[in-house]
Design a protein around this motif. Structure first.
Motif, PDB file in Angstrom:
ATOM      1  N   ASP A 206      42.513  56.473  35.660  1.00 32.79           N
ATOM      2  CA  ASP A 206      41.795  55.254  35.269  1.00 32.79           C
ATOM      3  C   ASP A 206      41.020  55.458  33.975  1.00 32.79           C
ATOM      4  O   ASP A 206      40.062  54.749  33.688  1.00 32.79           O
ATOM      5  CB  ASP A 206      40.866  54.774  36.382  1.00 32.79           C
ATOM      6  N   VAL A 209      43.269  52.649  32.148  1.00 27.34           N
ATOM      7  CA  VAL A 209      43.603  51.481  32.972  1.00 27.34           C
ATOM      8  C   VAL A 209      42.607  51.415  34.128  1.00 27.34           C
ATOM      9  O   VAL A 209      42.466  52.388  34.877  1.00 27.34           O
ATOM     10  CB  VAL A 209      45.040  51.580  33.524  1.00 27.34           C
ATOM     11  N   PRO A 212      41.097  48.951  39.703  1.00 25.68           N
ATOM     12  CA  PRO A 212      41.594  47.753  40.409  1.00 25.68           C
ATOM     13  C   PRO A 212      42.988  47.326  39.942  1.00 25.68           C
ATOM     14  O   PRO A 212      43.794  46.852  40.746  1.00 25.68           O
ATOM     15  CB  PRO A 212      40.536  46.689  40.066  1.00 25.68           C
ATOM     16  N   GLU A 213      43.264  47.503  38.661  1.00 26.24           N
ATOM     17  CA  GLU A 213      44.594  47.176  38.148  1.00 26.24           C
ATOM     18  C   GLU A 213      45.643  48.159  38.681  1.00 26.24           C
ATOM     19  O   GLU A 213      46.758  47.762  39.027  1.00 26.24           O
ATOM     20  CB  GLU A 213      44.576  47.200  36.620  1.00 26.24           C
ATOM     21  N   ILE A 214      45.277  49.436  38.766  1.00 29.21           N
ATOM     22  CA  ILE A 214      46.193  50.427  39.328  1.00 29.21           C
ATOM     23  C   ILE A 214      46.477  50.108  40.790  1.00 29.21           C
ATOM     24  O   ILE A 214      47.625  50.171  41.250  1.00 29.21           O
ATOM     25  CB  ILE A 214      45.599  51.844  39.187  1.00 29.21           C
ATOM     26  N   GLU A 215      45.434  49.741  41.538  1.00 31.16           N
ATOM     27  CA  GLU A 215      45.609  49.397  42.949  1.00 31.16           C
ATOM     28  C   GLU A 215      46.546  48.209  43.108  1.00 31.16           C
ATOM     29  O   GLU A 215      47.408  48.185  44.003  1.00 31.16           O
ATOM     30  CB  GLU A 215      44.258  49.098  43.578  1.00 31.16           C
ATOM     31  N   SER A 216      46.388  47.208  42.251  1.00 30.24           N
ATOM     32  CA  SER A 216      47.257  46.030  42.308  1.00 30.24           C
ATOM     33  C   SER A 216      48.713  46.413  42.065  1.00 30.24           C
ATOM     34  O   SER A 216      49.620  45.933  42.755  1.00 30.24           O
ATOM     35  CB  SER A 216      46.801  44.999  41.276  1.00 30.24           C
ATOM     36  N   ARG A 217      48.920  47.294  41.097  1.00 31.66           N
ATOM     37  CA  ARG A 217      50.283  47.733  40.799  1.00 31.66           C
ATOM     38  C   ARG A 217      50.875  48.509  41.974  1.00 31.66           C
ATOM     39  O   ARG A 217      52.055  48.357  42.305  1.00 31.66           O
ATOM     40  CB  ARG A 217      50.279  48.587  39.536  1.00 31.66           C
ATOM     41  N   SER A 220      52.008  46.166  44.612  1.00 30.08           N
ATOM     42  CA  SER A 220      53.218  45.447  44.202  1.00 30.08           C
ATOM     43  C   SER A 220      54.465  46.302  44.369  1.00 30.08           C
ATOM     44  O   SER A 220      55.470  45.861  44.938  1.00 30.08           O
ATOM     45  CB  SER A 220      53.090  44.997  42.739  1.00 30.08           C
TER      46      SER A 220
END
Length: 321
Positions: A206, A209, A212-217, A220
């Motif tokens: 992180d 990045v 939270p964006e890594i978690e979202s990816r 997905s």
């Protein structure tokens, strides 16, 4: 392997571009490429907390005919893993620039023929990339190196961004990328055949990045039937990231999903392990998982046969064998 690991050193080697510049009192060495360099903070920040740096000289500060700038991928970290094209590019370069650990991976017969070697400790990505560009704009043929491939969590993109910020162009310096074998591929080769179907990679760093964006990816890709390659899984300040990653993966995949772990691929301390997803989190405190480790998480179809991970491509649905 990635370049955003722990940084302990706080001074960089001096630049030797064949041109002088005014003395500075900063701890980091100044560029001596024939153009003034802005003062920057040192690179001694621990783990991911690198300091913001500003690009200094622009194209107007250089009088020489620009040289060539090549981003070279060293592959997994041993001479046999380097491509012939990478070796040739390094042999033709006047100057070689890179992270200290990666410079040490280059065979002596290559580094000894270079006019100069410039290396920085971890978290010196911006300073060494700008240094490579300044040296190129001063008329030298320069290779900036990284492990794996220059386009996989590496500096090829940063080089182009800094070139643009200086008012230069890629064609002006004849910018070229020499690909190398990425960690995902070199590690998969040690595990068997886990990546032969659709696959994605996610970095747990992180540093650039937000988590939270890594978690979202992760949500997905884990919800789809991709093989997932995890880069930068663990460091002193990344324990929570790794634990959260394991938690997310287990919400979408069974605990017995095969997982391959490769530490230090191609290096003297290489370790290879095949385990199950449910056992992954507890390995976070072990020596096998750190910033030189790559983790391959199988799909619902991946299985282990004869100590090798196998992800079917789909041939069995169309052919009898």
């Amino acid at each position: 392997m990635s370049t955003d690991t722990n940084a302990d050193a706080d001074d960089e080697s001096a630049s030797k571009c064949g041109a002088s510049t005014s003395d500075t009192d900063t701890e980091s060495s100044g560029s001596k490429c024939g153009a003034p360099s802005s003062e920057t903070s040192d690179d001694s920040s621990s783990d991911d907390d690198s300091n913001e740096q500003e690009v200094g000289a622009t194209i107007e500060d250089f009088d020489a005919e620009p040289g060539q700038l090549i981003a070279v991928g060293l592959g997994p970290g041993h001479p046999e893993g380097m491509t012939k094209r990478a070796k040739d590019a390094l042999l033709e370069a006047d100057h070689i620039v890179g992270y200290t650990t990666y410079i040490e991976l280059i065979p002596d017969e290559i580094t000894e023929q270079a006019d100069d070697i410039y290396d920085t400790p971890m978290c010196g990505e911006v300073s060494r990339t700008e240094e490579s560009i300044d040296r190129t704009l001063a008329g030298n043929d320069v290779a900036i190196v990284g492990s794996g491939d220059p386009n996989v969590y590496a500096l090829a993109g940063l080089a182009l961004e800094i070139l643009e910020s200086k008012g230069a162009t890629a064609s002006m310096v004849d910018f070229e990328v020499v690909p190398g074998v990425p960690a995902a591929q070199s590690c998969a080769a040690r595990l068997g055949a886990p990546l032969v179907n659709d696959t994605v990679s996610v970095s747990l760093s992180d540093h650039l990045v937000p988590m939270p964006e890594i978690e979202s990816r992760l949500h997905s890709v884990a919800s789809e039937n991709f093989t997932i390659t995890i880069y930068n899984p663990w460091s002193r300040k990344r324990r929570d990231n790794f634990e959260k990653c394991c938690e997310i993966l287990l919400t979408h995949r069974e605990p017995d999903t095969p997982v391959g772990i490769v530490h230090g691929a191609g290096r003297e301390d290489e370790q290879v392990m095949i385990t199950e997803l449910g056992e992954l989190e507890e390995l976070g405190e072990s020596e096998i998982i750190d910033m030189t480790t790559t983790i391959v998480v199988g799909t619902e179809d991946t299985y282990v046969w004869d100590d090798r991970m196998v992800t079917p491509r789909g041939y069995e649905t169309k052919y009898d064998y």
